[in-house]
Design a protein around this motif. Sequence first.
Motif, PDB file in Angstrom:
ATOM      1  N   MET A   1      -7.606   7.118  -7.891  1.00  0.00           N
ATOM      2  CA  MET A   1      -8.507   5.974  -8.006  1.00  0.00           C
ATOM      3  C   MET A   1      -8.056   5.082  -9.166  1.00  0.00           C
ATOM      4  N   ILE A   2      -8.037   3.784  -8.935  1.00  0.00           N
ATOM      5  CA  ILE A   2      -7.591   2.860  -9.977  1.00  0.00           C
ATOM      6  C   ILE A   2      -8.800   2.419 -10.798  1.00  0.00           C
ATOM      7  N   PRO A   3      -8.754   2.628 -12.092  1.00  0.00           N
ATOM      8  CA  PRO A   3      -9.872   2.143 -12.912  1.00  0.00           C
ATOM      9  C   PRO A   3      -9.975   0.614 -12.817  1.00  0.00           C
ATOM     10  N   GLN A   4     -11.152   0.101 -12.554  1.00  0.00           N
ATOM     11  CA  GLN A   4     -11.333  -1.340 -12.338  1.00  0.00           C
ATOM     12  C   GLN A   4     -11.646  -2.094 -13.621  1.00  0.00           C
ATOM     13  N   TYR A  73       1.614   3.071 -16.399  1.00  0.00           N
ATOM     14  CA  TYR A  73       1.339   4.013 -15.299  1.00  0.00           C
ATOM     15  C   TYR A  73       0.316   3.413 -14.326  1.00  0.00           C
ATOM     16  N   HIS A  74      -0.760   2.886 -14.869  1.00  0.00           N
ATOM     17  CA  HIS A  74      -1.803   2.333 -13.992  1.00  0.00           C
ATOM     18  C   HIS A  74      -1.305   1.118 -13.220  1.00  0.00           C
ATOM     19  N   ARG A  75      -0.384   0.373 -13.825  1.00  0.00           N
ATOM     20  CA  ARG A  75       0.213  -0.757 -13.107  1.00  0.00           C
ATOM     21  C   ARG A  75       1.060  -0.260 -11.937  1.00  0.00           C
ATOM     22  N   THR A  76       1.773   0.836 -12.153  1.00  0.00           N
ATOM     23  CA  THR A  76       2.582   1.417 -11.073  1.00  0.00           C
ATOM     24  C   THR A  76       1.673   1.847  -9.922  1.00  0.00           C
ATOM     25  N   ILE A  77       0.601   2.537 -10.272  1.00  0.00           N
ATOM     26  CA  ILE A  77      -0.332   3.013  -9.250  1.00  0.00           C
ATOM     27  C   ILE A  77      -0.978   1.824  -8.530  1.00  0.00           C
ATOM     28  N   ASN A  78      -1.256   0.767  -9.295  1.00  0.00           N
ATOM     29  CA  ASN A  78      -1.906  -0.408  -8.708  1.00  0.00           C
ATOM     30  C   ASN A  78      -0.986  -1.151  -7.739  1.00  0.00           C
ATOM     31  N   SER A  79       0.343  -0.956  -7.883  1.00  0.00           N
ATOM     32  CA  SER A  79       1.254  -1.664  -6.981  1.00  0.00           C
ATOM     33  C   SER A  79       1.714  -0.733  -5.851  1.00  0.00           C
ATOM     34  N   ASN A  80       0.750   0.003  -5.334  1.00  0.00           N
ATOM     35  CA  ASN A  80       0.970   0.839  -4.143  1.00  0.00           C
ATOM     36  C   ASN A  80       2.020   1.923  -4.321  1.00  0.00           C
ATOM     37  N   SER A  82       2.623   5.997  -5.807  1.00  0.00           N
ATOM     38  CA  SER A  82       1.852   7.212  -6.053  1.00  0.00           C
ATOM     39  C   SER A  82       2.192   7.786  -7.423  1.00  0.00           C
ATOM     40  N   ASP A  83       1.400   8.766  -7.794  1.00  0.00           N
ATOM     41  CA  ASP A  83       1.648   9.503  -9.033  1.00  0.00           C
ATOM     42  C   ASP A  83       3.069  10.084  -9.011  1.00  0.00           C
ATOM     43  N   ILE A  84       3.451  10.623  -7.854  1.00  0.00           N
ATOM     44  CA  ILE A  84       4.788  11.224  -7.729  1.00  0.00           C
ATOM     45  C   ILE A  84       5.877  10.161  -7.878  1.00  0.00           C
ATOM     46  N   ASP A  85       5.623   8.963  -7.331  1.00  0.00           N
ATOM     47  CA  ASP A  85       6.600   7.865  -7.493  1.00  0.00           C
ATOM     48  C   ASP A  85       6.847   7.597  -8.974  1.00  0.00           C
ATOM     49  N   TYR A  86       5.733   7.551  -9.734  1.00  0.00           N
ATOM     50  CA  TYR A  86       5.855   7.263 -11.172  1.00  0.00           C
ATOM     51  C   TYR A  86       6.667   8.365 -11.852  1.00  0.00           C
ATOM     52  N   ILE A  87       6.323   9.604 -11.576  1.00  0.00           N
ATOM     53  CA  ILE A  87       7.021  10.731 -12.227  1.00  0.00           C
ATOM     54  C   ILE A  87       8.506  10.714 -11.856  1.00  0.00           C
ATOM     55  N   GLU A  88       8.783  10.408 -10.596  1.00  0.00           N
ATOM     56  CA  GLU A  88      10.187  10.346 -10.169  1.00  0.00           C
ATOM     57  C   GLU A  88      10.931   9.230 -10.890  1.00  0.00           C
ATOM     58  N   LYS A  89      10.254   8.094 -11.040  1.00  0.00           N
ATOM     59  CA  LYS A  89      10.890   6.955 -11.735  1.00  0.00           C
ATOM     60  C   LYS A  89      11.224   7.327 -13.184  1.00  0.00           C
TER      61      LYS A  89
END
Length: 487
Positions: A1-4, A73-80, A82-89
């Motif tokens: 969930m993205i904090p608003q 991190y939240h910007r990554t999640i906000n641009s579609n 996943s958590d795994i995408d961020y960790i991989e990056k």
Amino acid sequence: MIPQHHYVSCVGCGTRVHAYDLETFSCPNRDCMPNVNHVLQKKHVITQQIWQRSKLEDSKNPFIRYRHRLLGYHRTINSNHSDIDYIEKVSRLDGVLQAIDGTGFTETPLTVEPELADAIGFDPMQKLFVKNETHNVAGSHKARHLFGILLNLSDDALHRPFAIASCGNAALAAAVVSKAAGAKLEVFIPTDAEESVVERLKALGATLHICERREGELGDPCYLRSLEAVKNGAVPFTCQGPDNGLTIEGGETLAYELFDQWRENNQACHHMFVQVGGGALASSSAQALAEVMRHEPLPTLPRFHTVQTRGAFPLARAYDRIVKVIDARLKGQEIPSFTPYEDDLAVGVRAAAHDVSAIEQRLIMADCIRSAWDSTAVQSAVRYAAANKPLFMWPWESAPHSIAHGILDDETYDWYAIICTMFRTGGIPLVADEDHLKAAHDLAHSHTDITPSATGSAGLAGLMLMKEANAIADYENACIYFTGIER
Ligand SMILES: [Zn+2]
């Protein structure tokens, strides 16, 4: 969930920028309101729920372990993604960093140094903690700041040049991090930049611009040329908060590690000493301290002290002036009238006001401000300072010299957050002379296995001044940062 509820706002003028606006690095009102202290700060990225998630992480990479606290991190999640995408990056970039520099990001050591503590007169029961950043990426904490910026950038920004004005650790870190990201780096350096640094920057593929002082121009020519590059579309890849507010959060990971290391070992610390040049390291630590006290308070709130050299101490000068305003407010008197961009004291007199003999009196005043922090008198005084920057912070007038040459910035760019933290915690600004800076550097090398530069050991000089002033009780522990390896 993205904090608003995330947003970014300016500490000086209060302007809000949307947290997912990837193109705004500095306050849009900088030019139209020049007297205000404009620095963008992330707000409410961390809720209690988010904080708890970081407690469950076991990764040693600070950008993974503390990712939930990072806007990047939240910007990554906000641009579609996943958590795994961020960790991989982060993991992929870390692998490239290791290939380029021989080291990636991992928790840096916190050691207790009894020999060094003994050498400066500590009691055997007293602990001296040293957070060792000398083996971090590119040899200092600077890469943390810049990697934090990198994680906030859009894909489009990665194709634009990055710009930095520096000829030291910040430039080296910028070169390593931008190379890892495959980005082009433009470095603006003075005519007398150290040859070894220049060679390393070239080897890392940075484009160097040698900046001469122009007739009639005020301020650092390297900085001015870097601003021009940013105006022409470059990303401000810098450790200076007003030019890129996102530089702070990567630096916060250093202090998050430190606080967790204290907690894991059930240690209390009463005094922190942070060396200050441009102020990003101290500001990051100050803001991380504020977050930790909000979500998971340390059993003892350390006094947050800063250390500058007699060569240039714009932060201590600003602190002194704000104290005068606070003192007047607390007594119900008129605010003293200061001349902008001009000290009412001669530099030697101002420096003498920070002698060892003055420390006891300064701590009494600091205690008074700490206990009155929430009062209207103190709050109105600090707001007054944020709205009237030229009365408190302006570039140092003369060309400074010191063995600790990495903290001779003529302006403490992120002064406001640092001074507020000194006020909140009862810390004071220390101004170290060359004898203390040299002694600190020698003691670091002779009594520990760490080899910081004189800049990197400057915090110890501040601790030594406090010890000489008998301002550290024999049951109190202290912490310093050694950052910036001797080259
Ligand atoms: Zn602003």
